[in-house]
Design an enzyme around this catalytic site. Structure first.
Site, PDB file in Angstrom:
ATOM      1  N   SER A 157      34.759  26.118  18.515  1.00  0.00           N
ATOM      2  CA  SER A 157      34.468  26.121  19.942  1.00  0.00           C
ATOM      3  C   SER A 157      35.566  26.878  20.702  1.00  0.00           C
ATOM      4  O   SER A 157      35.875  28.018  20.342  1.00  0.00           O
ATOM      5  CB  SER A 157      34.342  24.669  20.407  1.00  0.00           C
ATOM      6  OG  SER A 157      33.644  24.577  21.598  1.00  0.00           O
ATOM      7  N   ASP A 323      23.237  24.338  16.811  1.00  0.00           N
ATOM      8  CA  ASP A 323      24.196  24.521  17.903  1.00  0.00           C
ATOM      9  C   ASP A 323      23.570  25.445  18.948  1.00  0.00           C
ATOM     10  O   ASP A 323      23.416  26.633  18.712  1.00  0.00           O
ATOM     11  CB  ASP A 323      25.490  25.132  17.334  1.00  0.00           C
ATOM     12  CG  ASP A 323      26.584  25.281  18.383  1.00  0.00           C
ATOM     13  OD1 ASP A 323      26.308  25.101  19.582  1.00  0.00           O
ATOM     14  OD2 ASP A 323      27.729  25.578  17.987  1.00  0.00           O
ATOM     15  N   HIS A 356      26.307  21.310  18.297  1.00  0.00           N
ATOM     16  CA  HIS A 356      27.618  21.961  18.350  1.00  0.00           C
ATOM     17  C   HIS A 356      28.709  21.100  17.703  1.00  0.00           C
ATOM     18  O   HIS A 356      29.620  21.600  17.058  1.00  0.00           O
ATOM     19  CB  HIS A 356      27.955  22.250  19.817  1.00  0.00           C
ATOM     20  CG  HIS A 356      29.277  22.899  20.013  1.00  0.00           C
ATOM     21  ND1 HIS A 356      29.583  24.128  19.477  1.00  0.00           N
ATOM     22  CD2 HIS A 356      30.390  22.497  20.672  1.00  0.00           C
ATOM     23  CE1 HIS A 356      30.826  24.462  19.815  1.00  0.00           C
ATOM     24  NE2 HIS A 356      31.332  23.485  20.534  1.00  0.00           N
TER      25      HIS A 356
END
Lengths: 390, 222
Positions: A157, A323, A356
């Protein structure tokens, strides 16, 4: 430069390096941060050749506690699934470094820190920082630790953005890199979600134009709402359905009110409340902003391939099928650029319905991939299984 | 009539690697030591591993199946998930010394475009493929009147990934059309014995069960 130990709970001794005002961090936005404190944790042992160091980059609201018990939350570190003896980021083999980002609130200088020119907390006067500023600060820490080349820089991320920035800014200092569940630029949708979060914080009457610290209040409701909306983006519809569906919380029928009738509401409220315990609202504004400004190609004339031109770094790009915040197409764009730049790159899309957040969870294929990539990179780097240099 | 749906067909016995992928050893022999190699459709990475061990090559792979990619990465190979039909155009010119397509040409949607891309990305291209001109293939079609199913082409017509089959003669023709030049060519019979290079084309085309070609980009000729 001096080693300081901020006052946290007993028995807990985080490492912090403080760079004196004569070594300021000059930010992309024209700001100047001095003195600069960087809070970090290390695990494992640095070998004599200083060739086995891995920098782990944390995500938006993470911190330096990748493994072990987080002293603030009392919960396991954010990468407990991946870090430890015998795990892919093997603390018996590698020397792991994890620092809190600049702009954060876990010991590294951020908006809650004291502004030396006013003697009061920076608040929103803190310089707006970028991912590149975060990486610059990390590089100062790596210099301080006397490490020339990192064996690997890894993270997911926002941490993955830092990995990409490391590889672009300091190619000769990064032997291998793992950008996970990330993107080379923040999409309009990503920015939009972050803006919802920031507006929620700023709409809280207790935000007080960012001066809440001085006035002894905290915009907890706004920050909790920000977290609730963000949390939805970290999950997948399939995972939410499986976990909650339309199940009711502690009742057999709807109350026809705005109580948390549904389990999913209760869950989100809990997530929001737990978050305000450990995170500073102004930090949330700054770190989300840093992500929004991230556009690596823009720094290289619009060509992402130019960011990685002639790189010797070995890359392993990982995405997850469910995701939707950083979809596989974002990872593919990175892979195409690396290919065009002639880089050594592997790319794996892991089948997962956990959204995610999958990169933080126990995903066997992800673990196997990471282990395989690091093992082969370690062989290429001449690292023995005990972490010594062959 | 005795009809057996493919799904009920008994499992095919696994062949030993040396025999089943004889082409891999031949391909490895064609690659210069230390070269930069892109293996398109690299499967589980067997060839890339062989090339790394035997020739010390800097190898990369592209593989369509997630399972194959994951196996490769877990082995420490640089492999990305991708499709030979769509992703080769993303690769820059002259990125590699060799681009290899082993037993995949017949499964591409646009074989000609794939070959052209290979010769653009690499100075040299190595292609191995099953020869549809092999006498047993011809005989099956001629005498049983049914689509051939052989050791090299072991799928039924309705469930085969092989959509663009060609013969050695067809291949030589397309290489000519692309302006490329055949540097080397090897064909094998069913037992895996190579057919002499000096043999005429029709002998190759009739007795070769599979073939491996090393191509050189046309503009490389002096």
């Amino acid at each position: 430069m001096s080693e300081a130990r901020p006052a946290y709970g007993e028995g807990f001794a985080p490492k912090t390096v403080v760079f004196s005002p004569d070594r300021p961090l000059l930010t992309d936005g024209g700001g100047r941060i001095a003195p600069l404190a960087i809070a970090y944790e290390t695990r494992g042992t640095l070998n004599a050749a200083r060739s086995n160091a891995i920098l782990l980059c944390h995500a938006l609201t993470g911190d330096q506690y990748a493994a072990g018990v987080n002293p603030v939350t009392g919960k396991p570190g954010w990468w407990e699934a991946m870090v430890g003896p015998g795990k892919p980021f093997d603390t018996d083999r590698y020397f792991l470094i994890c620092s809190n980002v600049v702009g954060g609130c876990m010991g590294t200088t951020g908006p809650a820190s004291i502004n030396p020119t006013t003697g009061k907390p920076y608040g929103v006067d803190f310089p707006v920082v970028t991912i590149r500023d975060m990486v610059r600060a990390q590089a100062m820490l790596i210099d301080h630790l006397g490490i020339e080349t990192l064996f690997c820089v890894a993270g997911g991320s926002m941490g993955g953005m830092q990995v990409l920035q490391w590889a672009a800014s300091y190619p000769e200092r990064v032997f291998s890199a793992m950008p996970i569940a990330t993107a080379a630029k923040h999409s309009a949708q990503n920015i939009a979600f972050h803006e919802v979060g920031r507006q929620a914080v700023m709409a809280d009457p207790d935000w007080r134009s960012g001066r809440y610290q001085e006035q002894g209040v905290r915009p907890e409701k706004g920050l909790a709402v920000a977290r609730m909306s963000a949390h939805i983006t970290y999950l997948s519809e399939a995972a939410l359905q499986r976990k909650f569906g339309r199940k009711l919380q502690d009742r057999s029928a709807p109350t026809f009110s705005f109580d948390a009738d549904f389990q999913v509401e209760n869950y989100l409220r809990y997530q929001g409340l737990a978050f305000v315990e450990r995170f500073d609202a102004n930090s949330y504004l700054f770190v989300t902003r840093a992500c929004d400004y991230f556009d690596l190609a823009a720094d290289y004339g619009g060509s992402l391939a130019m960011a990685f031109k002639d790189t010797k770094t070995r890359f392993c790009v990982v995405s997850f099928t469910s995701d939707w915040l950083y979809p596989t197409s974002d990872s593919r764009a990175i892979v195409h650029a690396l290919n065009a730049g002639g880089a050594s790159v592997s790319f794996v899309e892991i089948e997962s319905d956990k959204g995610h957040d999958a990169f933080l969870l126990h995903e066997p294929m992800f673990i196997a991939t990471t282990r395989g990539f690091l093992d082969s990179a370690a062989n290429a780097r001449g690292l023995a299984p005990d972490g010594t240099s062959k | 009539m005795n009809y057996t749906p493919a799904a009920d067909a008994p499992e095919r016995p696994a062949q030993p690697l040396e025999q089943s992928r004889l082409d891999l050893a031949v391909i490895a022999e064609m690659v210069a030591p230390g070269a930069r190699v892109l293996d398109v459709g690299c499967g589980d990475g067997a060839l890339l591993q062989l090339l790394a061990q035997k020739k010390g090559v800097d190898g990369r792979g592209v593989e369509l199946s997630q399972r194959g990619v994951n196996e490769c990465v877990a082995k420490g190979l640089s492999v990305i998930q991708g499709d030979a039909d769509t992703d080769l155009s993303d690769y820059p010119d002259d990125g590699f010394d060799y681009v290899i397509l082993s037993q995949t040409l017949q499964a591409t949607r646009r074989p000609r475009a794939a070959l052209a891309n290979m010769l653009r990305i690499g100075r040299r291209a190595i292609i191995s493929f099953p020869n549809f001109g092999y006498w047993r293939v011809r005989a099956q079609l001629a005498f049983s009147g049914r689509m051939p199913v052989t050791g090299r082409l072991d799928y039924h017509w309705h469930d085969t990934p092989n959509i663009h089959l060609c013969t050695i003669r067809d291949f030589v023709e397309i290489v000519d059309e692309l302006g490329a030049h055949i540097e080397r060519g090897v064909a094998f019979d069913r037992a895996g014995a190579p057919i002499r290079f000096s043999a005429p084309w029709w002998v190759w085309n009739l007795f070769g069960e599979q073939a491996v070609f090393l191509l050189e980009r046309g503009d490389q000729r002096r």
